[in-house]
Each structure stands twice: as C-alpha cells, then as structure tokens.
Design a protein around this motif. Structure first.
Motif, PDB file in Angstrom:
ATOM      1  N   MET A   4       0.831  -1.194   0.000  1.00 41.10           N
ATOM      2  CA  MET A   4       0.000   0.000   0.000  1.00 41.10           C
ATOM      3  C   MET A   4       0.872   1.253   0.000  1.00 41.10           C
ATOM      4  O   MET A   4       0.618   2.204  -0.742  1.00 41.10           O
ATOM      5  CB  MET A   4      -0.920  -0.022   1.233  1.00 41.10           C
ATOM      6  CG  MET A   4      -2.145   0.841   1.107  1.00 41.10           C
ATOM      7  SD  MET A   4      -3.175   0.463  -0.325  1.00 41.10           S
ATOM      8  CE  MET A   4      -4.582  -0.305   0.440  1.00 41.10           C
ATOM      9  N   SER A   5       1.926   1.257   0.816  1.00 43.46           N
ATOM     10  CA  SER A   5       2.782   2.439   0.873  1.00 43.46           C
ATOM     11  C   SER A   5       3.626   2.553  -0.394  1.00 43.46           C
ATOM     12  O   SER A   5       3.946   3.661  -0.833  1.00 43.46           O
ATOM     13  CB  SER A   5       3.661   2.420   2.127  1.00 43.46           C
ATOM     14  OG  SER A   5       4.469   1.294   2.131  1.00 43.46           O
ATOM     15  N   GLN A   8       1.320   3.983  -3.003  1.00 47.99           N
ATOM     16  CA  GLN A   8       1.128   5.407  -2.704  1.00 47.99           C
ATOM     17  C   GLN A   8       2.343   6.215  -3.145  1.00 47.99           C
ATOM     18  O   GLN A   8       2.213   7.305  -3.692  1.00 47.99           O
ATOM     19  CB  GLN A   8       0.866   5.601  -1.199  1.00 47.99           C
ATOM     20  CG  GLN A   8       0.401   6.991  -0.839  1.00 47.99           C
ATOM     21  CD  GLN A   8      -0.884   7.393  -1.573  1.00 47.99           C
ATOM     22  OE1 GLN A   8      -1.891   6.698  -1.488  1.00 47.99           O
ATOM     23  NE2 GLN A   8      -0.848   8.491  -2.304  1.00 47.99           N
ATOM     24  N   ASP A  12       2.375   9.262  -5.803  1.00 46.95           N
ATOM     25  CA  ASP A  12       2.907  10.577  -5.461  1.00 46.95           C
ATOM     26  C   ASP A  12       3.947  11.043  -6.470  1.00 46.95           C
ATOM     27  O   ASP A  12       3.956  12.191  -6.899  1.00 46.95           O
ATOM     28  CB  ASP A  12       3.538  10.546  -4.063  1.00 46.95           C
ATOM     29  CG  ASP A  12       2.483  10.399  -2.971  1.00 46.95           C
ATOM     30  OD1 ASP A  12       1.292  10.584  -3.261  1.00 46.95           O
ATOM     31  OD2 ASP A  12       2.859  10.074  -1.829  1.00 46.95           O
ATOM     32  N   CYS A  44      -3.437  -2.406  -4.964  1.00 43.71           N
ATOM     33  CA  CYS A  44      -3.280  -1.207  -4.145  1.00 43.71           C
ATOM     34  C   CYS A  44      -3.274   0.050  -4.997  1.00 43.71           C
ATOM     35  O   CYS A  44      -3.796   1.088  -4.589  1.00 43.71           O
ATOM     36  CB  CYS A  44      -1.990  -1.263  -3.339  1.00 43.71           C
ATOM     37  SG  CYS A  44      -1.972  -2.588  -2.139  1.00 43.71           S
ATOM     38  N   CYS A  48      -5.607   3.176  -4.366  1.00 45.97           N
ATOM     39  CA  CYS A  48      -5.009   4.465  -3.985  1.00 45.97           C
ATOM     40  C   CYS A  48      -5.189   5.545  -5.041  1.00 45.97           C
ATOM     41  O   CYS A  48      -5.096   6.727  -4.729  1.00 45.97           O
ATOM     42  CB  CYS A  48      -3.510   4.313  -3.737  1.00 45.97           C
ATOM     43  SG  CYS A  48      -3.122   3.310  -2.321  1.00 45.97           S
ATOM     44  N   SER A  49      -5.370   5.136  -6.312  1.00 45.45           N
ATOM     45  CA  SER A  49      -5.420   6.141  -7.379  1.00 45.45           C
ATOM     46  C   SER A  49      -6.824   6.710  -7.569  1.00 45.45           C
ATOM     47  O   SER A  49      -7.015   7.651  -8.330  1.00 45.45           O
ATOM     48  CB  SER A  49      -4.937   5.536  -8.698  1.00 45.45           C
ATOM     49  OG  SER A  49      -5.792   4.497  -9.111  1.00 45.45           O
ATOM     50  N   THR A  52      -7.887  10.552  -7.958  1.00 43.91           N
ATOM     51  CA  THR A  52      -6.682  11.334  -8.223  1.00 43.91           C
ATOM     52  C   THR A  52      -6.553  11.448  -9.745  1.00 43.91           C
ATOM     53  O   THR A  52      -7.355  10.854 -10.478  1.00 43.91           O
ATOM     54  CB  THR A  52      -5.393  10.661  -7.684  1.00 43.91           C
ATOM     55  OG1 THR A  52      -5.084   9.552  -8.534  1.00 43.91           O
ATOM     56  CG2 THR A  52      -5.559  10.191  -6.253  1.00 43.91           C
TER      57      THR A  52
END
Ligand SMILES: [Zn+2]
Length: 111
Positions: A4-5, A8, A12, A44, A48-49, A52
């Motif tokens: 997950m990180s 992310q 980013d 993930c 996460c997207s 965005t």
C-alpha cells in the motif's frame, strides 16, 4: 501493508511529474528479487489512485529478472533468489546487479 505504501509512493511520484495533467499510463519496473508482489501493487494502485489524476491509468508492470555477478569466477549468473549461488562455480559470493528494482520508468500524460 507494505504494498500500500509502495503504491502510494508510485502515485505521489507520478503526480509530481505530471504537473497537474491526467496520467494515462505508467510503466513500473519491479525486480524479481524484490519482495514486492506485482498483483498486490496492482490492487493497491487501483485503490489508492481513485479520485486522483491517476484514476483509470494503465499500470504496466515490467518484471526485471535477477542477475548477479560472481566474486569468485567473475561471471554473470541468473539469480532466482536474493542469496542465490553462482550457476558456474557454485560460489555464494554473488553480488546482485539486477532484480532489486522498484521504480517508475515512464509515465504518459494527457496533454
Ligand atoms: Zn562463480
């Protein structure tokens, strides 16, 4: 969750490079010797997207196979695990030269 990180972090980075434009696709290299599971990254990334500029972007994962250079015989050898041995002489003194990658290679943005 580890993936997950990572997902992310990828997002980013892309947002930073896209400069406010919509990202349509991205190529991400994942080495076979890294502990990262591509399917988990895909999952993930999608989560996460959302909402965005990367929402709906095509994520192309490129697997980089493991390669080491033997410190005993000096030859290159394929590696399937992090602490693999040399395929030529059996030595365990093998330096990893490829396969630990985790990087965004290319992004495509909507102009
Ligand atoms: Zn060797």
């Amino acid at each position: 969750m580890h993936e997950m990180s990572i997902a992310q972090g990828i997002i980013d980075l892309c947002l930073e490079h896209a400069g406010g434009r919509r990202v349509t696709s991205l190529d991400v290299e994942i080495g076979e010797l890294s502990s990262v599971v591509p399917e988990a990254i895909e999952f993930c990334f999608e989560a996460c997207s959302r909402e965005t500029l990367l929402e709906g972007a095509r994520l192309n994962i490129i697997r980089v196979s493991g390669t080491g250079q033997c410190r005993e015989c000096g030859r290159e050898t394929p590696l399937t695990e992090l602490y693999g041995s040399c395929g030529h002489c059996g030595s365990h003194r093998v330096a990893i030269v490829a396969g630990e990658e985790l990087r965004v290679r290319e992004i495509e943005v909507d102009d």
